[in-house]
Design a protein around this motif. Structure first.
Motif, PDB file in Angstrom:
ATOM      1  N   ARG A  29       0.828  -1.210   0.000  1.00 50.96           N
ATOM      2  CA  ARG A  29       0.000   0.000   0.000  1.00 50.96           C
ATOM      3  C   ARG A  29       0.864   1.261   0.000  1.00 50.96           C
ATOM      4  NH1 ARG A  29      -4.668  -0.715   4.475  1.00 50.96           N
ATOM      5  NH2 ARG A  29      -2.844  -0.640   5.866  1.00 50.96           N
ATOM      6  N   ASN A  38      -9.164  -1.352   1.273  1.00 48.32           N
ATOM      7  CA  ASN A  38      -8.012  -0.472   1.090  1.00 48.32           C
ATOM      8  C   ASN A  38      -8.374   0.887   0.494  1.00 48.32           C
ATOM      9  OD1 ASN A  38      -6.200  -2.314   2.105  1.00 48.32           O
ATOM     10  ND2 ASN A  38      -5.628  -3.134   0.106  1.00 48.32           N
ATOM     11  N   TYR A  67      -7.901   3.860   2.765  1.00 46.09           N
ATOM     12  CA  TYR A  67      -6.484   4.129   3.022  1.00 46.09           C
ATOM     13  C   TYR A  67      -5.916   5.061   1.950  1.00 46.09           C
ATOM     14  CZ  TYR A  67      -1.497   3.179   3.777  1.00 46.09           C
ATOM     15  OH  TYR A  67      -0.151   3.315   3.999  1.00 46.09           O
TER      16      TYR A  67
END
Length: 745
Positions: A391, A418, A421
């Motif tokens: 990530r 995700n 994020y």
């Protein structure tokens, strides 16, 4: 009498102009064909372009080139043998292949040969483009002066449109003698025009290196007078046989050979221009003599004079190493400013997060070697078992692409888990960077289909696939076959081995992120220090970017409207007295007092608070705060807006305990209901200043006399007429309460 005519067509073919030749006709009995006047004029030899003359011209050019380069043979250079490895340096230098026509290469080879033969330590930077270096140094310099306003300039620095020459033909960095700058002029005569051009280019390069060195010396705690980078300027003239005459050749070495770029104008103009001419480049012995005569001896004399005066230069090899490291990282684009939150405490409730948002800081993110070597590739598969590393790499790669190519479109396909994020990461970056709008984040794996929402045939688009998407690696490969650029992150090492053949056919590179060098763990994030330093700090969005020049113009006024009656009436607006206002003569010179005016803009109070907390230091004798319009326009909640203004004012007073803080009241609008809410906020501000007189000692500034048409409908920006009245009001408040020391509370 003979006649001249064109050859007729033969075999049905029309002759080209190159085949046209005059022909003499002596045959009797032949009559000349009847033609019009234009055709007769075109048959005359003067109207024919003789290409045989141009052929001779090009042949002579080739012969002259062979004369000047006897090693080069026109009939042999296309078939050359490789150079044997056992040859000596002289034989290698005389080897006919390759043939170098540029004289800049001769200068570089002379220094390279000197370093190899004599062991002279030096770093060579041929054709050094210092534009990025100059821009990054400006970015660092502005961070300690402009604060948050400097961050938005970083993208402008990367994509600078300055087309002026920012290249030095050769830069030599020596651990003892400093920086040697060379401008190469391939001419036989060094005239005034070329001299002026050389001086201009060398001065630009000198300013860049001197600015970097001064900042490094300041970081180490040295003064400019005791620590300066030795810089010498040279003009290389490989075709000139005699050294050009200079008017300052008889000057002493102390004043002409090593003058700092920050010196006075007289010392700058007296700086000597040194030369490297043809005879100095003939062989290594002559060049070694020039090096001793032009570099070693003058520098040694300078060192001796400095030691005799007990003023040695403290810019030693350690500082030189820091400068070389900085130059290398900027040149290779290895540093990326990234915005991170000050705290990682996400255990707060949602209400607490909205009320106490963590401050943001700018960190220097250094690329990892495995990521740095592949960041410019178009087709990559990255393998890692660490989800957080994947990530983080996706965020840095996407940000690097957006900053270095503003036209590039990035599409990230990730999971629902995700997506927050990535959205949070780029939301932080958008608070300080100008524009990151070419990023799209999808959770639907079918968004990259050929019949999907976006086309996959766009060459300017990059697709990035997270490892956590709802699809296997084989399915991803089926969808990217028609794509031009894509990055695929995966944790499935076994599937990568099975797809090895297919990856080879598609020219896809495999990178293993887990094969990092252990030393990378010791490369911590470095927070850039940030400071605002000015005479007047304006914390508001009331003044737009386009009105900055008008502020500098209006602040020069020495006479303003007298607003003392409004303050004596305890903030009650009196329309009769407003029509009877008189001019007020200022007791100070605003031009001298407010030489530097800077702004912190952010829209909402929460954004302004976040941007203020990004600074390590704020230096401003006078602070003007006008906030609340954005929040009141959206929420219509006077109580909440008033509380946020009090929190922001308290924070400003923590940064600036000794400054004169002016809290500007909100302005009237056309709507009666909105004016009622604004009056509630203004009453709260006045009471807040009165109640906190002993703790904060803030002064409120009344804006009751500003008409509603002096600002936009939502009250967030002033018109030009309103700006003039508002600046006069600020000047009166400074004069009445700060200079004349009148009591407000």
């Amino acid at each position: 009498m003979s006649a001249v005519e064109l050859q007729p067509e033969m075999s049905g073919q029309i002759l080209t102009p190159s085949d046209v030749k005059p022909v003499l006709q002596n045959q009797p009995g032949q009559t000349e064909p009847v033609q019009n006047q234009d055709s007769k004029s075109q048959q005359h030899p003067l109207h024919q372009y003789d290409l045989t003359i141009m052929q001779k011209f090009y042949d002579l050019c080739l012969a002259k080139f062979n004369e000047q380069n006897p090693k080069w043979k026109p009939n042999e250079w296309m078939q050359m043998n490789p150079m044997p490895a056992h040859l000596s340096w002289e034989q290698k230098y005389e080897w006919p292949n390759p043939t170098c026509l540029s004289q800049k290469q001769r200068v570089y080879e002379a220094f390279a040969r000197l370093a190899r033969e004599s062991g002279e330590p030096m770093i060579l930077l041929p054709n050094f483009e210092y534009g990025d270096l100059m821009n990054f140094d400006r970015f660092l310099q502005s961070m300690r002066q402009d604060g948050i306003n400097s961050i938005g300039k970083y993208k402008h620095f990367l994509n600078s449109k300055d087309m002026r020459k920012t290249e030095c033909d050769l830069v030599v960095i020596h651990p003892r003698f400093g920086v040697l700058l060379f401008e190469v002029k391939e001419c036989d005569h060094f005239d005034v025009k070329r001299r002026s051009s050389a001086k201009t280019h060398l001065n630009q390069a000198r300013s860049c290196f001197d600015s970097i060195a001064r900042f490094i010396a300041e970081v180490k705690g040295f003064q400019l007078s005791e620590c300066r980078l030795p810089i010498s300027e040279f003009v290389a003239l490989p075709n000139v046989t005699e050294c050009p005459f200079t008017n300052n050749q008889n000057m002493t070495v102390k004043g002409d050979h090593n003058t700092s770029a920050s010196s006075t104008t007289s010392s700058r103009s007296s700086r000597q221009l040194n030369f490297l001419i043809k005879k100095d480049l003939e062989n290594s012995a002559d060049f070694a003599k020039w090096w001793t005569r032009s570099v070693i001896e003058p520098k040694t004399q300078q060192f001796q004079l400095a030691e005799a005066a007990n003023k040695p230069n403290k810019f030693d090899v350690n500082l030189m190493n820091l400068m070389v490291g900085f130059i290398n990282n900027v040149k290779n684009n290895s540093i990326l400013p990234v915005v991170y939150a000050q705290t990682e405490d996400f255990a707060l409730s949602q209400e607490a997060k909205e009320h106490f948002q963590p401050a943001l800081n700018i960190h220097a993110e250094f690329f990892k070697p495995t990521h740095e070597k592949c960041r410019s590739w178009s087709k990559v598969v990255l393998l890692s078992k660490d989800t957080e590393k994947i990530r983080r790499t996706i965020c840095l790669q996407t940000l690097w692409l957006l900053l270095n190519d503003s036209q590039k479109k990035i599409s990230v396909v990730c999971s629902e888990l995700n997506k927050p994020y990535y959205e949070e990461f780029f939301a932080r970056q958008r608070k300080v960077y100008n524009s990151l709008n070419n990023l799209r984040i999808y959770t639907n794996f079918h968004s990259c289909d050929s019949n999907g929402q976006h086309t996959i045939k766009n060459n300017g688009e990059v697709w990035i696939f997270d490892s956590a998407i709802n699809g296997s690696l084989r399915e991803v490969f089926e969808r990217v076959k028609e794509m031009k650029s894509y990055w695929i992150f995966t944790e499935q090492e076994d599937l990568v081995a099975q797809l090895n053949t297919e990856m080879t056919n598609l020219d896809v590179n495999l990178v293993k992120l887990d094969n990092e060098v252990k030393q990378e763990e010791f490369m911590p994030l470095i927070k850039f220090p940030m400071r605002v330093k000015c005479d007047l700090l304006v914390v508001s969005d009331l003044i737009s970017y386009q009105q900055t020049n008008l502020v500098n113009k209006f602040v020069k006024s020495n006479t303003v409207l007298n607003q003392a009656m409004n303050y004596q009436n305890n903030g009650q607006y009196d329309r009769y007295h407003s029509q009877q206002q008189q001019l007020h003569q200022l007791k100070f010179n605003p031009t001298k007092k407010f030489r530097s005016i800077k702004f912190i803009r952010g829209g909402s109070i929460d954004n302004l608070r976040t941007q203020l907390k990004m600074h390590d230091s704020i230096v401003a004798p006078v602070v003007l705060v006008h906030v609340g319009d954005e929040d009141l326009f959206k929420t219509r909640d006077s109580t909440k807006t008033h509380e946020h203004i009090k929190e922001l004012t308290t924070l400003i007073r923590e940064y600036l305990p000794n400054s004169f803080v002016i809290l500007s009241t909100l302005m009237r609008r056309r709507s009666r209901s909105e004016n009622g809410i604004i009056n509630d906020v203004n009453k709260g501000l006045i009471n807040f200043c009165r109640q906190t007189k002993s703790e904060l000692n803030c002064f409120y500034m009344l804006n009751n006399h500003l008409e509603p048409n002096y600002h936009t409908q939502e009250g967030r920006q002033l018109t030009n007429k309103g700006l003039r009245v508002y600046i006069d009001n600020v000047l009166f408040a400074v004069d009445y309460f700060l200079v004349r020391n009148n009591k407000q509370h």
